[in-house]
Design an enzyme around this catalytic site. Sequence first.
Site, PDB file in Angstrom:
ATOM      1  N   ASP A 226      -1.369  38.017 -12.631  1.00  0.00           N
ATOM      2  CA  ASP A 226      -2.376  37.198 -11.969  1.00  0.00           C
ATOM      3  C   ASP A 226      -3.777  37.439 -12.506  1.00  0.00           C
ATOM      4  O   ASP A 226      -4.266  38.577 -12.542  1.00  0.00           O
ATOM      5  CB  ASP A 226      -2.350  37.476 -10.456  1.00  0.00           C
ATOM      6  CG  ASP A 226      -3.169  36.479  -9.676  1.00  0.00           C
ATOM      7  OD1 ASP A 226      -3.101  35.278  -9.992  1.00  0.00           O
ATOM      8  OD2 ASP A 226      -3.881  36.906  -8.743  1.00  0.00           O
TER       9      ASP A 226
ATOM     10  N   LYS B 189       1.899  25.008  -3.677  1.00  0.00           N
ATOM     11  CA  LYS B 189       0.652  24.380  -3.217  1.00  0.00           C
ATOM     12  C   LYS B 189       0.818  22.863  -3.252  1.00  0.00           C
ATOM     13  O   LYS B 189       0.250  22.154  -4.076  1.00  0.00           O
ATOM     14  CB  LYS B 189      -0.518  24.836  -4.078  1.00  0.00           C
ATOM     15  CG  LYS B 189      -0.793  26.336  -3.950  1.00  0.00           C
ATOM     16  CD  LYS B 189      -1.907  26.776  -4.880  1.00  0.00           C
ATOM     17  CE  LYS B 189      -2.146  28.290  -4.771  1.00  0.00           C
ATOM     18  NZ  LYS B 189      -3.183  28.766  -5.712  1.00  0.00           N
TER      19      LYS B 189
ATOM     20  N   GLU C 284       4.131  40.046  -8.087  1.00  0.00           N
ATOM     21  CA  GLU C 284       2.799  39.762  -8.614  1.00  0.00           C
ATOM     22  C   GLU C 284       2.065  41.075  -8.864  1.00  0.00           C
ATOM     23  O   GLU C 284       2.032  41.953  -8.000  1.00  0.00           O
ATOM     24  CB  GLU C 284       2.012  38.914  -7.610  1.00  0.00           C
ATOM     25  CG  GLU C 284       0.589  38.614  -8.026  1.00  0.00           C
ATOM     26  CD  GLU C 284      -0.173  37.889  -6.929  1.00  0.00           C
ATOM     27  OE1 GLU C 284      -0.415  36.687  -7.083  1.00  0.00           O
ATOM     28  OE2 GLU C 284      -0.514  38.538  -5.914  1.00  0.00           O
TER      29      GLU C 284
ATOM     30  N   ARG D  17       0.819  -1.218   0.000  1.00  0.00           N
ATOM     31  CA  ARG D  17       0.000   0.000   0.000  1.00  0.00           C
ATOM     32  C   ARG D  17       0.849   1.262   0.000  1.00  0.00           C
ATOM     33  O   ARG D  17       0.563   2.219  -0.724  1.00  0.00           O
ATOM     34  CB  ARG D  17      -0.954  -0.026   1.193  1.00  0.00           C
ATOM     35  CG  ARG D  17      -1.836   1.213   1.373  1.00  0.00           C
ATOM     36  CD  ARG D  17      -2.409   1.780   0.092  1.00  0.00           C
ATOM     37  NE  ARG D  17      -3.058   0.778  -0.754  1.00  0.00           N
ATOM     38  CZ  ARG D  17      -3.241   0.911  -2.052  1.00  0.00           C
ATOM     39  NH1 ARG D  17      -2.812   2.000  -2.696  1.00  0.00           N
ATOM     40  NH2 ARG D  17      -3.834  -0.035  -2.757  1.00  0.00           N
TER      41      ARG D  17
END
Length: 285
Positions: free
Chosen positions: A221, A138, A200, A103
């Site tokens: 962005d 992320k 940004e 697993r």
Amino acid sequence: MILSPLPRLIVEPLVRNALLEDLGLAGDITSAAVIPADHRSVVVMAAREPGVIAGLDAAELAFQLVDPTIAMKRHIEDGATVAPDDIIATIEGPSRGLLTGERTALNFLGHLSGIASVTASIVAAISGTKASIACTRKTTPGLRALEKYAVRAGGGMNHRFALYDAVLIKDNHIAVAGSVRQAIRSAKAGVGHLVKIEVEVDTLTQLREAMDEGVDAVLLDNMTPERLREAVEIVAGRAITEASGRINPETAATIAATGIDLISVGWLTHSAPVLDIGLDFQSKG
């Protein structure tokens, strides 16, 4: 791009922690109770759907840390494309160890191959343009090195690895600093000459201010393709241009066609579906 393997020093602690989480205080009580200690098996690891493979080192370590006598023969390497029923590896050793490590090995291989697969799909969507696909921070806590490796296996590239290796001035930094200009000036005064600075921006006014100050890259962005084209013209090669914000394989080609250098995609690592990979036992005794 050459896909260099991650050092074992990085991979092993992650695999070891995953095994410890699964084994707990008593170990694999099912295999210990059901499988004779001297029983051996050969297992075949195969793809159940098309995709791109990543994570074979982690999968192999999952078995070897359980039982060093387990041997894994790879039929392909990370970065390879597979079709359903393609054999990825053949693994032989004590049946208890194979069942105990199964697993954890599949968790790593399926997750990382899923990331590599979706990366490959969006890389293919922008083929023929100058743009590259990059991941973000992320990532799953603790698995960043592996997940960013999987992006590379899928043909993508990595953005900064963490907070320490590059300056990325975002909207909240600008809000506290007071302006794009002040944030950039403070960043330049606070870091060394080898540290890249990216800012940004949400508007072309902010972009012009950033270019007046001079930065290495600009993160554009949530801009429309039309606005991105204007931004690329304003930058005129003076900095790396990066687009971000709700980009998927269906929209990536249009964004790449604006002349952007880089497209960053957070869901490559935080929402990629697992690639279905199976492990089938062949009786040996």
